[in-house]
Motif scaffolding. Structure first.
Motif, PDB file in Angstrom:
ATOM      1  N   GLY A  93      38.963  76.051  24.359  1.00 12.39           N
ATOM      2  CA  GLY A  93      39.824  76.768  23.440  1.00 12.39           C
ATOM      3  C   GLY A  93      40.999  77.448  24.083  1.00 12.39           C
ATOM      4  O   GLY A  93      41.470  77.038  25.144  1.00 12.39           O
ATOM      5  N   TRP A  94      41.451  78.499  23.411  1.00 10.89           N
ATOM      6  CA  TRP A  94      42.699  79.159  23.763  1.00 10.89           C
ATOM      7  C   TRP A  94      42.554  80.669  23.826  1.00 10.89           C
ATOM      8  O   TRP A  94      41.887  81.266  22.973  1.00 10.89           O
ATOM      9  N   PHE A 136      37.211  77.065  33.434  1.00 13.73           N
ATOM     10  CA  PHE A 136      38.442  76.546  34.008  1.00 13.73           C
ATOM     11  C   PHE A 136      39.607  76.917  33.100  1.00 13.73           C
ATOM     12  O   PHE A 136      39.445  76.976  31.872  1.00 13.73           O
ATOM     13  N   TRP A 137      40.760  77.147  33.741  1.00 20.20           N
ATOM     14  CA  TRP A 137      41.936  77.610  33.010  1.00 20.20           C
ATOM     15  C   TRP A 137      43.148  76.752  33.334  1.00 20.20           C
ATOM     16  O   TRP A 137      43.289  76.253  34.456  1.00 20.20           O
ATOM     17  N   GLY A 138      44.034  76.622  32.358  1.00 18.26           N
ATOM     18  CA  GLY A 138      45.319  76.007  32.590  1.00 18.26           C
ATOM     19  C   GLY A 138      46.298  77.018  33.142  1.00 18.26           C
ATOM     20  O   GLY A 138      45.968  78.190  33.343  1.00 18.26           O
ATOM     21  N   TYR A 158      46.850  80.356  27.136  1.00 16.86           N
ATOM     22  CA  TYR A 158      46.073  79.649  28.152  1.00 16.86           C
ATOM     23  C   TYR A 158      44.973  78.824  27.499  1.00 16.86           C
ATOM     24  O   TYR A 158      44.254  79.308  26.617  1.00 16.86           O
ATOM     25  N   CYS A 159      44.832  77.614  27.994  1.00 15.01           N
ATOM     26  CA  CYS A 159      43.733  76.757  27.591  1.00 15.01           C
ATOM     27  C   CYS A 159      42.562  76.988  28.540  1.00 15.01           C
ATOM     28  O   CYS A 159      42.760  77.214  29.743  1.00 15.01           O
ATOM     29  N   THR A 160      41.341  76.966  28.013  1.00 16.65           N
ATOM     30  CA  THR A 160      40.166  77.166  28.846  1.00 16.65           C
ATOM     31  C   THR A 160      39.041  76.239  28.404  1.00 16.65           C
ATOM     32  O   THR A 160      38.959  75.865  27.230  1.00 16.65           O
ATOM     33  N   VAL A 161      38.187  75.887  29.345  1.00 24.35           N
ATOM     34  CA  VAL A 161      37.009  75.073  29.035  1.00 24.35           C
ATOM     35  C   VAL A 161      35.862  75.526  29.918  1.00 24.35           C
ATOM     36  O   VAL A 161      36.066  75.903  31.078  1.00 24.35           O
ATOM     37  N   ARG A 162      34.664  75.525  29.355  1.00 25.62           N
ATOM     38  CA  ARG A 162      33.452  75.796  30.113  1.00 25.62           C
ATOM     39  C   ARG A 162      32.532  74.576  29.980  1.00 25.62           C
ATOM     40  O   ARG A 162      31.775  74.457  29.016  1.00 25.62           O
ATOM     41  N   VAL A 165      41.854  83.632  21.349  1.00 24.84           N
ATOM     42  CA  VAL A 165      42.606  83.249  20.150  1.00 24.84           C
ATOM     43  C   VAL A 165      41.745  82.334  19.274  1.00 24.84           C
ATOM     44  O   VAL A 165      41.540  82.588  18.088  1.00 24.84           O
ATOM     45  N   ALA A 166      41.256  81.258  19.871  1.00 19.11           N
ATOM     46  CA  ALA A 166      40.440  80.291  19.127  1.00 19.11           C
ATOM     47  C   ALA A 166      39.572  79.524  20.097  1.00 19.11           C
ATOM     48  O   ALA A 166      40.053  79.096  21.148  1.00 19.11           O
ATOM     49  N   LEU A 167      38.300  79.371  19.748  1.00 16.16           N
ATOM     50  CA  LEU A 167      37.365  78.615  20.565  1.00 16.16           C
ATOM     51  C   LEU A 167      36.626  77.603  19.704  1.00 16.16           C
ATOM     52  O   LEU A 167      36.291  77.891  18.559  1.00 16.16           O
ATOM     53  N   MET A 168      36.372  76.437  20.285  1.00 16.31           N
ATOM     54  CA  MET A 168      35.570  75.408  19.644  1.00 16.31           C
ATOM     55  C   MET A 168      34.319  75.203  20.496  1.00 16.31           C
ATOM     56  O   MET A 168      34.429  74.934  21.698  1.00 16.31           O
TER      57      MET A 168
END
Length: 116
Positions: A35-36, A105-107, A94-98, A48-51
């Motif tokens: 998400g973001w 991890f971050w952009g 920022y974009c992030t993923v787990r 902001v928003a997570l999926m």
């Protein structure tokens, strides 16, 4: 291992729309969330928003009804569609993923500026 590259930021007038993209590469076939977040100078980075992996989406109250998070699995890309933008949406996004079993991890971030 995992790389995220955001794009789509820019300058937009109040009331306008922008779509941010985040291209994800690496071990992201299974993830806890993606998400973001956003951050303004001197302030903490806010969600902001997570999926989530079950496709449940969580939005910050400030963006509910205006922002939409989505994902294109074929392109390994996550999007943030932003509409009815307000000056207070101005921030670095920022974009992030787990990925499952891994850390976050971050952009590098992309600037969004909304003029009044």
């Amino acid at each position: 291992q995992v790389q995220l590259v955001e794009s789509g930021g820019g300058l937009v007038q109040s009331g306008g729309s922008l779509t941010l993209s985040c291209a994800v590469s690496g071990s992201t076939s299974s993830f806890s969330f993606i998400g973001w977040y956003r951050q303004t100078p001197g302030k903490q980075r806010d969600m902001v928003a997570l999926m989530y992996s079950n496709n449940w989406r969580n939005y910050a109250d400030a963006v509910k009804g205006r922002f939409t998070i989505s994902r294109d699995n074929a392109k390994n890309t996550v999007y943030l569609q932003m509409s009815s933008l307000k000056p207070e949406d101005t921030a670095v996004y920022y974009c992030t993923v787990r990925p499952i079993g891994m850390g976050d991890f971050w952009g590098q971030g992309t600037q969004v500026t909304v003029s009044s």
